[in-house]
Design an enzyme around this catalytic site. Sequence first.
Site, mmCIF file in Angstrom:
data_model
loop_
_atom_site.group_PDB
_atom_site.id
_atom_site.type_symbol
_atom_site.label_atom_id
_atom_site.label_comp_id
_atom_site.label_asym_id
_atom_site.label_seq_id
_atom_site.Cartn_x
_atom_site.Cartn_y
_atom_site.Cartn_z
ATOM 1 N N GLU A 415 10.092 -55.239 47.041
ATOM 2 C CA GLU A 415 10.222 -54.179 46.038
ATOM 3 C C GLU A 415 9.352 -52.967 46.384
ATOM 4 O O GLU A 415 8.476 -52.561 45.628
ATOM 5 C CB GLU A 415 9.898 -54.730 44.653
ATOM 6 N N GLU A 491 15.676 -64.088 45.323
ATOM 7 C CA GLU A 491 15.217 -64.472 43.988
ATOM 8 C C GLU A 491 16.451 -64.684 43.130
ATOM 9 O O GLU A 491 17.361 -63.851 43.113
ATOM 10 C CB GLU A 491 14.328 -63.392 43.348
#
Length: 985
Positions: A415, A491
Site C-alpha cells: 500500500e 489479502e
Amino acid sequence: MHEAEPAEALAYYEDPGPGTGALPPRAWWAASDARRVALGGQWRFRLGDRADTYDDGFAAPGYDASGWDLLPVPSHWVLQGHGSPAYTNVRYPFPVDPPYVPTENPTGDHLRAFDLPDDWPGGAAVLRFDGVESCARVWLNGTELGTFKGSRLPVEFEVGELLLPRGNVLAVRVHQWSSGSYLEDQDMWWMPGIFREVTLIERPEGAVTDFFVHCGYDHVTGTGTLRVDCEPGGTLTVPELGLDIPTGEPVIVPVEPWSAERPRLYDAELATEGERIPLRIGFRSVAVEDGVLKVNGRRIVFRGVNRHEFDPDRGRALDQETMREDLLLMKRHNVNAVRTSHYPPHPAFLDLCDELGMWVIDECDLETHGFQEVGWRGNPVDDARWTPALLDRAARMVERDKNHPSVVMWSLGNECGTGAGLSAMASWIRERDPARPIHYEGDLSCADTDVYSRMYADHAESELIGRRTEAPLADAGLDERRRAMPYILCEYAHAMGNGPGGLSEYQRIFDTYERCQGGFVWEWIDHGLRRTAPDGSHYFAYGGDFGEELHDGNFVCDGLLFPDRTPSPGLVEYKKVIEPVRITGDAERGQVTVTNLYDVADLGGLSFRWTYEVDGEPADSGRFEVPATGPGESALLELPRLPADRAGDEAWWTVRAVLAEDTAWAPAGHEVAWAQFAAPRQPAGRAHRGRPHSPRRAGGGLITLGPAVFDAATGALRTLAGTPVEGPRLDVWRAPTDNDRGMDWFAESRLDRAWRTAGLHRMRHRVARVAVGGDMLTVAVRVAPAAADHALHTVFTWTATGDRLRLEVAVTPEGAWSVPLPRLGVRLGLPGQLERVSWYGAGPGEAYPDSRAAARIGRWSATVDELQTPYVRPQENGARAGVRWAELTRPDGSGLRIEGEPFWLTARPWTTEALDAAAHTCDLVRSGRLWVTLDHALQGLGSASCGPGVLPAHRLDVRPAAFSFTFVPLGGTAGPTAPTDLEQQ
C-alpha cells in the site's frame, strides 16, 4: 507542500536517507564457530519527550546513569510503563509533512555496560541490531558508530578497534518518529524501542563476509544445481551428498527437492580460513510458466495467512518459542504459506519455515498508506530523495534472507501507491536475485511484478480473473502482460471478529481455475494488548484504549487467533476449507472418493478411518486402505455393508484423514481432513406420545395447557413444569459483528447502520389476539419498530401432548422491507442454573450460514460459558447449527429439552442488548438468567469489515416463514404450577 531544506540542514532523524556508518548488508546465519556476545537483558533507560530533551553526554565514558530506570531489551518501552502505544491503520499519527516529524518526539536513551569473555581473541568484530523502531544513533565507548532507520531490518557496525576487555559502554538513542516513520505505516501499533536482539559478533581474520547459496532443482532430471558464492572463498561440504567442493563452482547432483509439504533439507558446512558456518540447504526452483506460478515444475496453491509479529504482552519482541508455536498452529490448521506483512520477520522465523515447511512471500519494511489521505501528494516512493532509503531497505531484506528455500517471492512492500522508487527496487532485486518472482499489490498495471496480486477482490471478480476475462487495462501491452500472469489474493477473507464468511466459495474458485493460486487471509493474530480490569479479570485493549488522538479502534483485532494464541472459530473453519484432501461420499452407491489436493505430496503419509453413527451414537468404525495417490489424483473406495438401521433413525458416515506417523509439527493421529455424509434413511412411523391437552383458563389471569402456564392477557408463556420462562418472543436482532459494521470508508457495507435505521434493534410487540379453541392456544402479535409502518405479523400456536409442549410460529411480513434480517427466531429467558447444554446437531464449535464447513453432526455437550466465543470486541457469537434437539440442564440433571426441525441454538448468560453494548469482554456481566435463542434462520457473516459482504445465498431476506419447536421438561413436575420469581430459581 513547502520545499524541503537541503539535506545537510536536516537532523539525522529527519534526513530521508537510510543512515550513516553501517556495513553493507549481508546474509544472516544463526550460528558459527565465531564467538558471539548477546547484549540483551536489563539496560539503563530514560525517556525524553523531544529529540533534544537531553544532550548526548550520556554516551561519554564514565557517565553515571545509576538513577535511570531499568528496561529489558529486547522490548518496546511503551509496554514497560514509559508512554503508551497507539494504533492507526492508515492515518499517520503526526502531520503529513515529509521528511519532518513533530517536535514532540519521544526519545529513549539506552545504556548497556558489558565485558568481553575472557577468551575473546581481539581483532575485528561487528555490533548487530536486528530491529529498532524507528531511528537510532549508536555510540560505543564514547565513539559514534552511526545512525540508522528501517525498523524491522538488521544493521551492523564495525567495532573491533573500540572494544575493551572490561567496562564497554554501549549507548543507543532511539527516536519514536523519524523520516523512516513515513515508510512504516503498516496497520499496527506504533511501539518504539529496541525490540529485537543486539549482538556482538567476532570477525576473525578470513571470516565469512557474505555468502549466497544457489540451489536450483530440475524436476525433469531430478537433479539439483548447487553453487555457493562466498567472500572470501572457501569450501562447502554436504556429507549426505558426498560433496566437498570449492565455493563459486557449480555442481549437479541427484537430490530430493524442498517444498512446503516435504521440507527436505541437507546439512552442510561452509568453511573459510577464519570461520565455519553450519547450513541447511534446500533445493527448489520457482518460476512463472504459461501464466502459472510453479515450484519444482508444479503449480502450487497458497493456503496462506498474513502474519504480523505480535504478542499481547511483548508486542513485536517475540522469542523463538512463540515463533515455533505460530508455525505449529499453522501447520496443524493446513496453512501452507505466509506473507510476512508488512516487513521481514525475525530471521529465525524463516529458519523455522525452512525446517517445518512453509511457502513465504518475504515483504519489505515499506508502507506509505497514510499519503492516500492527502491524495498521495509527496509520496516517498515517487520522490527521488527517498530512493536511496528504498533501495537500502530492499537490499537489507534480500541480502539477509536470500539463502532461505522457504522464500519463494520477494514483495516490494504494501500500500505505497506507485512511483519510480518501487521500480528502482524491483530492478535492483531482479539483478541481485533473478531466481525469485517479485510481488507487489498496489500497482494494478503490474509493471514491476511477476504476479497479479489483489486485495479483497470479491468472488465474482476473482472468477472473471480466473477465466482471464477481467476488465482490461488501458495500456494494451500491459493488459496482455498482466492477463498472462498468475493471480493471488495477497489479502482476503478479513478475519475480524465473527467470521470471515464465504471462505468455501473462494476455495472453489482456487480449485477451479488454474490461474487462481490461492491467497492469504488477513490476518494471523488479533493485536490486542493484555490489560487487567478493576475486578482482576483480563481483557485485550485496542485502538482508543490508550487515549490516542487518532485511532482506528478494534480494526487492529482482525486475526484467526485471539491475542493469547487461542484459535478462533475462523481458524477452525479455514482449516476445514483448505484441507489438502477432498473426501466425498455417496451412501446410496456405497462409495467414497478421496482426492489429493496437495501440491507435491502423495497420500502415503495419511491413514483413513471411518465411523458410522446412528442418532449421534457410535455404531461401527474401521479403516480404509488408500493407495499412495499422487497430487491431483483420486481413489475410489467401497463403504462396508452394515445392518439396516431402524425406521426413522438418522445415520451418518464420517471419514477422516489423519497422520499415519509423527511429524515435526503434529503427532500420529492428528486430523488433516474429514467429511460427513448421510446414510439413506427409512421413513419413520407415526409417533404416539400420549393424549392431547386442551387449554383452560385458570384463576389469576392464567391459561394452562399441559405442562405450561400462560398469561391470559398477553399469551406469554410464564412457566413450564414449574420452571419460569420469559418469552418466547420473536427475535430479529443480533449484536452486530465487525463484518456487520462494515467499513467506514464504504457506506454500503455498513449493514448494522441500515439495521438500526430500520429499527431492528428496538422492535415493539403488540399483542393483537389471544384465542383459546379446541386443543390449541393461538397468540397473534405484530412486531414492528417505532416510526415505521413495516412489520412482521407473527402467529404463535401452542399445543400439548402428554408432557410435550409444541410451538408453531408463522411469520408474515407487512410493508416494504429494504434490509435483510439479522436473524429470525424466538428468544426465551430461563433460570441461570441451567448451566450445561447438550445437543444433537452440528458442532462442536459455533457456525453461521456462510461459515459452517467445520461443523459436523454429532452429540455434543458444553457449559454455557464454553458456548461463548470471546471476541476482543463483543458481538454475535456462539450459534450452533443444525440442532435436532438440545437439553438445558441443572447440575442435578433437571431442566428442559427442546426439539425441532434443524434449527440454530444460542445460549448466553447475558442478553443480546448487553452484548451489543459491551466494548470489551470485561464489560459482560452475568444477568442471572440464561437467554436462549432458537433461530429458524440467520444472516450470514461475509467479510465486509474489509472486503465483500454476505453472498446472496446467505442473506436472510424478509419473506414469509414457518417453523416449530417442542419443549419437554426434564426431571420436573408434569403438571402446571403457579409462576415463581425467576431470580429465585
